[in-house]
Motif scaffolding. Structure first.
Motif, PDB file in Angstrom:
ATOM      1  N   ILE A  88       0.851  -1.187   0.000  1.00 60.74           N
ATOM      2  CA  ILE A  88       0.000   0.000   0.000  1.00 60.74           C
ATOM      3  C   ILE A  88       0.892   1.245   0.000  1.00 60.74           C
ATOM      4  O   ILE A  88       2.026   1.201   0.456  1.00 60.74           O
ATOM      5  CB  ILE A  88      -0.960   0.030   1.211  1.00 60.74           C
ATOM      6  CG1 ILE A  88      -0.193   0.083   2.528  1.00 60.74           C
ATOM      7  CG2 ILE A  88      -1.919  -1.134   1.167  1.00 60.74           C
ATOM      8  CD1 ILE A  88      -1.068   0.301   3.738  1.00 60.74           C
ATOM      9  N   PRO A  89       0.390   2.359  -0.539  1.00 66.46           N
ATOM     10  CA  PRO A  89       1.175   3.598  -0.480  1.00 66.46           C
ATOM     11  C   PRO A  89       1.442   4.004   0.975  1.00 66.46           C
ATOM     12  O   PRO A  89       0.587   3.855   1.843  1.00 66.46           O
ATOM     13  CB  PRO A  89       0.276   4.615  -1.180  1.00 66.46           C
ATOM     14  CG  PRO A  89      -0.579   3.794  -2.084  1.00 66.46           C
ATOM     15  CD  PRO A  89      -0.808   2.504  -1.352  1.00 66.46           C
TER      16      PRO A  89
ATOM     17  N   ASP B 255      -8.364   6.128   4.519  1.00 68.73           N
ATOM     18  CA  ASP B 255      -8.248   5.690   3.129  1.00 68.73           C
ATOM     19  C   ASP B 255      -8.491   4.184   3.002  1.00 68.73           C
ATOM     20  O   ASP B 255      -9.191   3.734   2.090  1.00 68.73           O
ATOM     21  CB  ASP B 255      -6.856   6.034   2.584  1.00 68.73           C
ATOM     22  CG  ASP B 255      -6.544   7.512   2.664  1.00 68.73           C
ATOM     23  OD1 ASP B 255      -7.459   8.324   2.386  1.00 68.73           O
ATOM     24  OD2 ASP B 255      -5.403   7.859   3.017  1.00 68.73           O
ATOM     25  N   ILE B 256      -7.913   3.430   3.918  1.00 66.13           N
ATOM     26  CA  ILE B 256      -8.078   1.973   3.881  1.00 66.13           C
ATOM     27  C   ILE B 256      -9.506   1.586   4.224  1.00 66.13           C
ATOM     28  O   ILE B 256     -10.088   0.698   3.603  1.00 66.13           O
ATOM     29  CB  ILE B 256      -7.065   1.313   4.833  1.00 66.13           C
ATOM     30  CG1 ILE B 256      -5.639   1.615   4.341  1.00 66.13           C
ATOM     31  CG2 ILE B 256      -7.291  -0.183   4.930  1.00 66.13           C
ATOM     32  CD1 ILE B 256      -4.564   1.274   5.314  1.00 66.13           C
TER      33      ILE B 256
ATOM     34  N   GLU C 239     -14.729  -0.817   3.232  1.00 67.65           N
ATOM     35  CA  GLU C 239     -16.093  -0.853   3.756  1.00 67.65           C
ATOM     36  C   GLU C 239     -17.140  -1.037   2.662  1.00 67.65           C
ATOM     37  O   GLU C 239     -18.310  -1.251   2.960  1.00 67.65           O
ATOM     38  CB  GLU C 239     -16.384   0.370   4.621  1.00 67.65           C
ATOM     39  CG  GLU C 239     -16.463   1.682   3.918  1.00 67.65           C
ATOM     40  CD  GLU C 239     -16.649   2.831   4.898  1.00 67.65           C
ATOM     41  OE1 GLU C 239     -16.764   2.573   6.111  1.00 67.65           O
ATOM     42  OE2 GLU C 239     -16.663   3.963   4.441  1.00 67.65           O
ATOM     43  N   VAL C 240     -16.725  -1.020   1.417  1.00 66.11           N
ATOM     44  CA  VAL C 240     -17.623  -1.366   0.323  1.00 66.11           C
ATOM     45  C   VAL C 240     -18.025  -2.834   0.413  1.00 66.11           C
ATOM     46  O   VAL C 240     -19.141  -3.214   0.055  1.00 66.11           O
ATOM     47  CB  VAL C 240     -16.931  -1.079  -1.036  1.00 66.11           C
ATOM     48  CG1 VAL C 240     -17.772  -1.556  -2.199  1.00 66.11           C
ATOM     49  CG2 VAL C 240     -16.597   0.395  -1.152  1.00 66.11           C
TER      50      VAL C 240
ATOM     51  N   ILE D 144      -8.423  -1.848  11.880  1.00 61.43           N
ATOM     52  CA  ILE D 144      -7.362  -1.612  10.910  1.00 61.43           C
ATOM     53  C   ILE D 144      -6.072  -1.420  11.693  1.00 61.43           C
ATOM     54  O   ILE D 144      -6.009  -0.596  12.597  1.00 61.43           O
ATOM     55  CB  ILE D 144      -7.643  -0.375  10.042  1.00 61.43           C
ATOM     56  CG1 ILE D 144      -8.912  -0.581   9.224  1.00 61.43           C
ATOM     57  CG2 ILE D 144      -6.457  -0.084   9.124  1.00 61.43           C
ATOM     58  CD1 ILE D 144      -9.357   0.643   8.468  1.00 61.43           C
ATOM     59  N   ASN D 145      -5.044  -2.185  11.340  1.00 61.14           N
ATOM     60  CA  ASN D 145      -3.755  -2.084  12.011  1.00 61.14           C
ATOM     61  C   ASN D 145      -2.694  -1.763  10.963  1.00 61.14           C
ATOM     62  O   ASN D 145      -2.417  -2.570  10.084  1.00 61.14           O
ATOM     63  CB  ASN D 145      -3.422  -3.389  12.730  1.00 61.14           C
ATOM     64  CG  ASN D 145      -2.119  -3.320  13.475  1.00 61.14           C
ATOM     65  OD1 ASN D 145      -1.518  -2.263  13.616  1.00 61.14           O
ATOM     66  ND2 ASN D 145      -1.660  -4.462  13.946  1.00 61.14           N
ATOM     67  N   ILE D 146      -2.100  -0.566  11.075  1.00 61.94           N
ATOM     68  CA  ILE D 146      -1.033  -0.153  10.171  1.00 61.94           C
ATOM     69  C   ILE D 146       0.263  -0.088  10.978  1.00 61.94           C
ATOM     70  O   ILE D 146       0.435   0.827  11.781  1.00 61.94           O
ATOM     71  CB  ILE D 146      -1.330   1.225   9.547  1.00 61.94           C
ATOM     72  CG1 ILE D 146      -2.688   1.213   8.850  1.00 61.94           C
ATOM     73  CG2 ILE D 146      -0.223   1.616   8.575  1.00 61.94           C
ATOM     74  CD1 ILE D 146      -3.130   2.575   8.377  1.00 61.94           C
ATOM     75  N   PRO D 147       1.184  -1.034  10.791  1.00 64.11           N
ATOM     76  CA  PRO D 147       2.456  -0.966  11.509  1.00 64.11           C
ATOM     77  C   PRO D 147       3.258   0.261  11.084  1.00 64.11           C
ATOM     78  O   PRO D 147       3.338   0.590   9.908  1.00 64.11           O
ATOM     79  CB  PRO D 147       3.176  -2.253  11.108  1.00 64.11           C
ATOM     80  CG  PRO D 147       2.093  -3.160  10.636  1.00 64.11           C
ATOM     81  CD  PRO D 147       1.050  -2.276  10.038  1.00 64.11           C
ATOM     82  N   ILE D 148       3.857   0.939  12.055  1.00 65.42           N
ATOM     83  CA  ILE D 148       4.596   2.172  11.822  1.00 65.42           C
ATOM     84  C   ILE D 148       6.087   1.910  12.040  1.00 65.42           C
ATOM     85  O   ILE D 148       6.478   1.257  13.005  1.00 65.42           O
ATOM     86  CB  ILE D 148       4.109   3.282  12.786  1.00 65.42           C
ATOM     87  CG1 ILE D 148       2.609   3.510  12.634  1.00 65.42           C
ATOM     88  CG2 ILE D 148       4.881   4.572  12.585  1.00 65.42           C
ATOM     89  CD1 ILE D 148       2.181   4.049  11.304  1.00 65.42           C
ATOM     90  N   ASP D 149       6.911   2.444  11.140  1.00 61.25           N
ATOM     91  CA  ASP D 149       8.363   2.346  11.289  1.00 61.25           C
ATOM     92  C   ASP D 149       8.803   3.265  12.417  1.00 61.25           C
ATOM     93  O   ASP D 149       8.411   4.424  12.486  1.00 61.25           O
ATOM     94  CB  ASP D 149       9.042   2.747   9.981  1.00 61.25           C
ATOM     95  CG  ASP D 149      10.537   2.507  10.000  1.00 61.25           C
ATOM     96  OD1 ASP D 149      11.015   1.776  10.889  1.00 61.25           O
ATOM     97  OD2 ASP D 149      11.239   3.053   9.129  1.00 61.25           O
TER      98      ASP D 149
END
Length: 115
Positions: free
Chosen positions: A8-9, A16-17, A22-23, A30-35
């Motif tokens: 993903i960008p 955004d995700i 949700e469509v 939602i889990n977005i790992p962060i650097d």
């Protein structure tokens, strides 16, 4: 059902995700790992949907599609497998009391106050 979304960008946020998924059904997490160094997303995330049928529909529809000049990959998330070394460390016995005489013998003479 938890989905793994790869490539993903980096600038994508949760909204955004969520708008993308949700469509197909209700997005519960939602889990977005962060650097740690750059404080940006690492290029992948985990999305949890309520129903497995909705998850399969999302995989079929979104896997291989292009967003912001990147082709994203969507798959079922696999459980984390710990390495053999981590399992051995977790299962080893706890240390007993510390033997101070053995510890003092390992110290150099100036720390043992022999002078």
């Amino acid at each position: 059902m938890t989905l793994f979304v790869n490539k993903i960008p980096i600038r994508w946020k949760e909204k955004d995700i969520k708008a993308l998924f949700e469509v197909f059904g209700t997005v519960t997490e939602i889990n977005i790992p962060i650097d740690k160094k750059t404080r940006q997303g690492r290029g992948f995330c985990f999305v949890t949907l309520d129903d497995a049928v909705d998850g399969r529909a999302a995989i079929d529809a979104l896997n291989g599609t292009s967003y912001d000049d990147r082709i994203i990959e969507v798959a079922v998330s696999m459980p984390k497998v710990e390495s053999k070394l981590v399992a051995e460390r977790r299962n080893r016995p706890k240390h007993g009391p510390i033997d101070m005489t053995a510890l003092k013998k390992k110290l150099p003479p100036w720390k043992r106050k022999e002078y």
